[in-house]
Design an enzyme around this catalytic site. Structure first.
Site, mmCIF file in Angstrom:
data_model
loop_
_atom_site.group_PDB
_atom_site.id
_atom_site.type_symbol
_atom_site.label_atom_id
_atom_site.label_comp_id
_atom_site.label_asym_id
_atom_site.label_seq_id
_atom_site.Cartn_x
_atom_site.Cartn_y
_atom_site.Cartn_z
ATOM 1 N N HIS A 29 41.059 39.573 44.183
ATOM 2 C CA HIS A 29 40.376 40.426 45.019
ATOM 3 C C HIS A 29 40.820 40.626 46.508
ATOM 4 O O HIS A 29 40.916 39.542 47.119
ATOM 5 C CB HIS A 29 38.751 40.417 44.889
ATOM 6 C CG HIS A 29 37.827 41.581 45.473
ATOM 7 N ND1 HIS A 29 37.736 42.776 44.956
ATOM 8 C CD2 HIS A 29 37.449 41.707 46.731
ATOM 9 C CE1 HIS A 29 37.201 43.494 45.798
ATOM 10 N NE2 HIS A 29 36.854 42.738 46.934
ATOM 11 N N ASP A 80 33.250 40.984 41.020
ATOM 12 C CA ASP A 80 33.852 40.276 42.182
ATOM 13 C C ASP A 80 32.839 39.050 42.609
ATOM 14 O O ASP A 80 32.663 38.894 43.679
ATOM 15 C CB ASP A 80 34.124 41.119 43.437
ATOM 16 C CG ASP A 80 35.158 42.354 42.904
ATOM 17 O OD1 ASP A 80 35.915 42.000 42.221
ATOM 18 O OD2 ASP A 80 34.913 43.055 43.553
ATOM 19 N N SER A 130 51.942 45.192 41.480
ATOM 20 C CA SER A 130 52.813 44.212 42.297
ATOM 21 C C SER A 130 52.569 42.654 42.210
ATOM 22 O O SER A 130 53.197 41.664 42.191
ATOM 23 C CB SER A 130 52.773 44.640 43.564
ATOM 24 O OG SER A 130 51.544 44.268 44.214
HETATM 25 C C1 GRF Z 1 45.490 44.210 44.765
HETATM 26 O O1 GRF Z 1 45.059 44.709 46.302
HETATM 27 C C2 GRF Z 1 44.297 43.531 43.893
HETATM 28 O O2 GRF Z 1 43.703 42.480 44.658
HETATM 29 C C3 GRF Z 1 43.250 44.726 43.690
HETATM 30 O O3 GRF Z 1 44.017 46.036 43.424
HETATM 31 C C4 GRF Z 1 45.436 45.791 43.853
HETATM 32 C C5 GRF Z 1 46.448 45.748 42.990
HETATM 33 O O4 GRF Z 1 47.536 45.936 43.298
HETATM 34 N N1 GRF Z 1 42.565 44.315 42.871
HETATM 35 P P1 GRF Z 1 48.737 45.894 42.442
HETATM 36 O O5 GRF Z 1 48.452 46.699 41.017
HETATM 37 O O6 GRF Z 1 48.764 44.243 41.762
HETATM 38 O O7 GRF Z 1 50.015 45.962 42.980
#
Ligand code: GRF
Length: 213
Positions: free
Chosen positions: A108, A144, A15
């Site tokens: 993150h 991170d 996403s």
């Molecule tokens: C997000 O919350 C991102 O911050 C974390 O993993 C999740 C990935 O979501 N690292 P998407 O695959 O971008 O929907």
């Protein structure tokens, strides 16, 4: 002006990749996504790349060094200038992180340096934090840990569970990542030790209280 050529690494839903794709669809946006790499063949984000007509590859080498070499080669083949990690769930080889130093960013879902690593939304709830949010930062070898480019804050509600908090944070991730990539592409970020100085930015002059009085 030539657009910044960004490669995006994903592992799943994608996403955040979608948010970047949509931002980059604006002709005025200063970056373009030239390649999407997933370490998992079933990642939904690959479909999103396909639908947007963006070159995409699965690199699933189990060996970390071999994975890094293949990924580096693919990024170079597509002349990527920056790597954006977007829900990329594999630890990267230190040599790869060094090679892309100051040219690799990550998102993150917590206000770093609080709650790095896995399940940050759960960590925020368990710690009783009144605010959480998301962070876009430069990547350093420790997970991170790199210089912070931008953050967005959301309140934690008393009746939150991990899923509700994650959704509230995710909505902000989708605003924050395109913003951070734009700042990078515009050449406005200068790294000074742990700090990132953003040229021409205006900090918001607000303080938030949670709960509101
Ligand atoms: C997000 O919350 C991102 O911050 C974390 O993993 C999740 C990935 O979501 N690292 P998407 O695959 O971008 O929907």
């Amino acid at each position: 002006m030539a657009k910044l050529r960004a490669g995006v690494l994903i592992s799943g839903r994608g996403s955040n990749l979608q948010a970047l794709i949509e931002a980059a669809a604006d002709p005025a946006y200063p970056a373009e996504i030239v390649l999407v790499i997933s370490n998992r063949a079933e990642a939904q984000g690959l479909q999103r790349a396909a639908e947007a007509g963006i070159p995409h590859e699965v690199i699933a080498e189990p060996d970390r060094t071999a994975f890094a070499a293949a990924t580096d080669a693919a990024l170079r083949r597509h002349r990527a200038e920056l790597v954006a990690l977007a829900g990329f769930m594999r630890l990267l080889d230190t040599g790869f992180v060094k090679a892309w130093r100051d040219r690799m960013i990550n998102i993150h879902p917590s206000l770093l340096p609080s709650f790095p690593g896995l399940h940050p939304q759960h960590q925020a709830l368990a710690a009783g934090a009144r605010f959480s949010g998301c962070t876009v930062h430069f990547v350093r070898p420790a997970t991170d840990s790199g210089p912070i480019i931008a953050q967005a804050v959301v309140p934690v509600h008393d009746d939150d569970d991990e899923e509700r908090l994650a959704a509230r944070i995710l909505a902000q991730e989708h605003r924050l990542y395109p913003l951070a990539l734009r700042l990078y592409a515009e050449g406005r970020l200068r790294i000074d030790g742990k700090r990132v100085i953003v040229a021409g930015s205006k900090p918001p002059e607000i303080a938030a209280l949670n709960p509101a009085p």
